[in-house]
Each structure stands twice: as C-alpha cells, then as structure tokens.
Design an enzyme around this catalytic site. Sequence first.
Site, short mmCIF file in Angstrom:
data_model
loop_
_atom_site.label_atom_id
_atom_site.label_comp_id
_atom_site.label_asym_id
_atom_site.label_seq_id
_atom_site.Cartn_x
_atom_site.Cartn_y
_atom_site.Cartn_z
N ASN A 165 56.53 0.76 51.80
CA ASN A 165 56.37 1.97 52.61
C ASN A 165 55.32 1.83 53.71
O ASN A 165 55.14 2.75 54.51
CB ASN A 165 56.04 3.18 51.72
CG ASN A 165 54.71 3.03 50.97
OD1 ASN A 165 53.82 2.30 51.38
ND2 ASN A 165 54.59 3.74 49.85
N ASP A 196 47.82 6.53 57.15
CA ASP A 196 47.48 5.48 56.19
C ASP A 196 48.69 4.59 55.87
O ASP A 196 48.62 3.71 55.02
CB ASP A 196 46.87 6.05 54.89
CG ASP A 196 47.85 6.87 54.07
OD1 ASP A 196 48.97 7.13 54.54
OD2 ASP A 196 47.47 7.27 52.95
N SER A 210 49.26 13.90 53.78
CA SER A 210 49.87 12.66 54.25
C SER A 210 51.24 12.87 54.88
O SER A 210 51.36 13.54 55.90
CB SER A 210 49.94 11.67 53.08
OG SER A 210 50.30 10.39 53.52
N PRO A 212 59.70 5.45 34.47
CA PRO A 212 59.60 6.92 34.51
C PRO A 212 58.83 7.38 35.73
O PRO A 212 57.86 6.75 36.16
CB PRO A 212 58.84 7.24 33.21
CG PRO A 212 58.05 6.01 32.90
CD PRO A 212 58.87 4.86 33.41
N SER A 213 59.25 8.49 36.30
CA SER A 213 58.50 9.11 37.39
C SER A 213 57.14 9.56 36.89
O SER A 213 56.98 9.90 35.72
CB SER A 213 59.28 10.31 37.94
OG SER A 213 58.47 11.11 38.77
N GLY A 214 56.18 9.58 37.79
CA GLY A 214 54.85 10.05 37.42
C GLY A 214 54.70 11.55 37.54
O GLY A 214 53.69 12.12 37.11
N THR A 215 55.69 12.22 38.14
CA THR A 215 55.51 13.65 38.45
C THR A 215 56.63 14.56 37.95
O THR A 215 56.44 15.76 37.85
CB THR A 215 55.40 13.85 39.98
OG1 THR A 215 56.57 13.29 40.60
CG2 THR A 215 54.15 13.16 40.51
N ASP A 221 52.37 7.38 59.51
CA ASP A 221 52.70 8.61 58.78
C ASP A 221 51.71 9.70 59.17
O ASP A 221 50.85 9.51 60.05
CB ASP A 221 52.74 8.37 57.26
CG ASP A 221 51.37 8.18 56.65
OD1 ASP A 221 50.44 7.75 57.37
OD2 ASP A 221 51.20 8.47 55.45
N ASP A 247 48.98 11.16 58.08
CA ASP A 247 47.51 11.00 58.09
C ASP A 247 47.10 9.57 58.42
O ASP A 247 45.95 9.20 58.24
CB ASP A 247 46.90 11.45 56.75
CG ASP A 247 47.30 10.54 55.59
OD1 ASP A 247 48.34 9.85 55.69
OD2 ASP A 247 46.59 10.55 54.57
#
Length: 560
Positions: free
Chosen positions: A390, A288, A67, A520-523, A284, A286
Amino acid sequence: MNEKQRGLLLRESDRFPPPQGVRLSYGTAGFREDASVLLSTVYRVGILAALRALKTGRVIGLMITASHNKVSDNGVKVADPSGGMLTQEWEPFANALANAPSSQDLVRLINEFAEKENILLDGSKSAHVLVARDTRPSGEVLLDAAKHGIGSIIWVDARDMGILTTPQLHWMVRIQNKGLRGSELDYFYELSESFRCLFNSNPNNSKLNDWDNQLVVDGANGVGGQKLELLKEKLNGLAIEIRNSGKGEGVLNEGVGADFVQKEKIVPCSFGSQDVGIRCASFDGDADRLVYFTVPSESRNRINLVDGDKILSLFAIFIKEQLTILAARSKTSKIAFQPRLGVVQTAYANGASTRYLKELGLEVEFTPTGVKYLHEKAAEYDIGIYFEANGHGTILFSDYFLTVLQPIYWELSDISADSEPCKAALRLLAVSQLINQAVGDALSGLLLVEAILRHKNWSIHKWSELYQDLPSRQLKVKVVDRTAVETNNAETEVVKPPGIQEAINLETAKYPEGRCFIRPSGTEDVIRVYAEASTQEAADDLATSVAKLVDQFLGAGSSK
C-alpha cells in the site's frame, strides 16, 4: 493522586461525556471513527499522552488524523519518544480509558494505572506533548479536546504544532527527543539538503538519457499536497506539478490518493490522457503512504501501478550497491565493518517481489501484518528496509551503523573525496538523513525515489519492469467468530481449526505458482483470503475455492 488533580480531572472530563452505544479499540491507526463520536475519546487520549510523557520523561506526540479514510471520519493516535507508535503494552489502557462509562470510572482507572506504573500525579514533574492535525474540517475541535485532555494532568502542557502531515509530527517527536531542533522548517531543511546531496552525486557525471525531471503528484486533496508545495520551493532539479492539493473543490480521499490508486488501479481525479507516459505519484490523506503510476496510451482510465513492493526493491538495490562499493575500499582501512542489510515484508507482498529480492542475494524476513511488526523486525538490522504494497514503509539505520559509517567517510575523504567508496559512504549518510526513520513518509520517500532514479538514470518504465507481479485476488468471508482462526509463521499457516491448512495446501497445489493464505481481520468478524497464481483467472479461482473452504470450516457466511 492528590485532590487538586482529582478535581481537575472530574471537572474537565464532565465536559466530554462518552457517546452512548459506541465502543472503540486502539490499533495500528490509533482510534478511528466518524468524527461526530470522537470528542470524548480524543480528550481521553490527551490524558493518555500526558501520562505517557510523565512516565517516559520524554516528549510525546498526539496526531489528529484518519489518514486515507473518508473526510467525515477522523482519528487520534500517540507517538512514543522514538517517533514510532504507542507501545503495545499501553493499548489495553487506551481501550479502557476510551470506553470508561463515567468521569468517576475514568478517574479511578487513571489513579490505578498511575500507581501501577509509578507515575506521580502530584505536580512534581513537568512534561510536554506535541499536538497536530491534518486538514479535516473536524480536526480543529478535536485538537481542542486533546489539549483539554493533556491539560487535565497537572504540569503537562500541549505544544500545538499546527497543521502537519502525520510523518512530520512523528519526525519532530523523534528529533526533539534526540536534543535537536525539530520544527517544520528544520524538517524541510533536512529533507532538502540531504536530497541535494544525493541528487548531485550522479556517478561519474554520466549523461541522463532515460531519466527526466518531470513529476506529477496527486496530493489526495489533503495535507501532503500543501506541504509539498512548500517543500518544492527548496528543491532544485525537479519539475513537480501538484494536483489535488486540497486548495480546489476536490474532497479529501474521494477518487484520489494512494489508497484509491493502489486498490482501484485507475487514474485519480485530475489525471488522464494528458499524462500518458509521465511519471506520476500519489500520496494518501495524511501523507504516510506513497505509490507511483503511469497512464498508458489508450488506458481507458487504467494505470500501470508501481506499488510499495517496487519502492522497497528500488531502495534495496540502491543501498546494496552502496554497501558493495564501500566493502571494496582499500584493505588498508583501519575500520572493520560488515553491516547487515535486511528486507522485511508481510505475506501480502507479491510473491514476485520476494523472489526478486532473494535473487539479488538479500535477506528477506516476514512478519505478521501491521506496521508495528515490520518496524520492530527492521530495527534488528544495521539497515532494515520495510514496505507494504500500500506504499507505507521506510528504512531504519541503527545507531551503531551510523556511528561507524561517519568515521569511515572521514577516513575515505582524507584519502580521496572523489573516490567511489567515499561517495558511497556520503550517499548512505544522506539517505539516513533524508528518509524519515520514525514512520513511513510520502514526502521523504518521494525525494529518495527521485534521487535514486536520477542516480541510476532510470525511467519509471525501467523501474516498473524490475519484475512482473503475479496476479492476485483478495476476498473476505463473513464468519460468526474470527478468533476461531489462529495462525503462525507470519500468518501464512493456520493452526486452528485443525484440518483447514491441509485443505488449503491441496487446493493451492492445483495452480501453477499458486500461493494462498487466510487470516482473521483485526476489526471485524471476517476471514481475509489472499491468493496468487500464474494467471488472473487462476488467482480468482484459487481465492474463491479457499473462501468456500473457510465457509465450510467456520460456518455460514458470504465472500466478497
């Protein structure tokens, strides 16, 4: 699993050993990492896609893309039969597959999972997986690995759809599972025909004083620009100029693209003072995501951004207007119909957009961050619209809604094809064909925006002035353990650790129009802070003070 299947898996998986010291996790974007370490993972996701095809008895999709990430990255994700994302129930299995340390461990995992899911691995069933990639240089070798993975399951074959946008592949999966033709040519035909229908339905043939047909599109040096070049040949009435199409010297997503434009709020490469006042859009990598912008005079490279929140508002206004016209049809209609329209946002949606939508009388729902949550909630409505700031989002029409709307249109056209209720029904049917209901799609979204602006005779400036965004600031705070923070109410309230939400509330109350939440961040081990207030200085101060609270409650760290 018979011996033939076991032997095939062992032989093929030995060709794609996992990288040492790399552990991957499947999320909304699938697996995404530097392309150099993805060969084994992509091969194994091919196996997962093949198993999913056998389990569902339907066509599954596999897309190679990263992406909006930099060009050296790549990724892989699976499209379920609906055209949506892989069901969350299979994500733990995806993680286990990707991180299995050896071929023997991999085969054991597959065998155990197949038995649990009642998937027969004896060659008694056949299945198909559609595969595609974007324009990244690493895509070709990774796609070959995916095909090997799919072929490692007996009687499952990969159908290579070539270079596509991510939304195109999702659309093909959805359409083919409906028993319809779903090639790239079919995709272009459906978009161009439904666009023509909407574009030519200008109410009362009114004069277009404010709308103009000039549009400049930033293709992010990716696949979207190339596909728009093909699509625009089938369109009439729009003068589209495509820059950063990927054919020149520009680099994918480098100083270009929707993610860059939305976050940095500066002109992408190839844009500048020559574009002052012109309607511009950006895809962006790709295709989407979609955002619009204008270049103001004396901009010093700054832009006026028209983000996903404003795209959602434009779509919601148009859909609501058509439903209102339809509701006013003759009382003699034999078909009773009161569809439910809903708008779905996350807490990151600008507060001004939410207030504006509610003032229109629309039902607004919130979900946790992530497309999977937005899509799921939108599907609960007869018409559900969701977008993130976004630029990723779409419109969902329930099967029930379309089943009822079609005979209403026939009934109205028999009475008077020129009546406004008949035209409204036709417009809604056209929107359901134009918009990609599988995932957010920059190509179909762009055409719908253009059709609506023409319908309403709006300039991009009038659209942009629907409401004024509240100033906002986002920060992230490094913490030892992000799982120490638990939230509810669509991630807007903290339930753990105790006391921090009360402290955030006290701080937020100090600022006019203040709003702030943490999640919290997911990553990564960071806590994300989002703050809004009536001025940029106030939003900055609120974000900074809440970041300090996070640091106090959760241990030493730093914010940025």
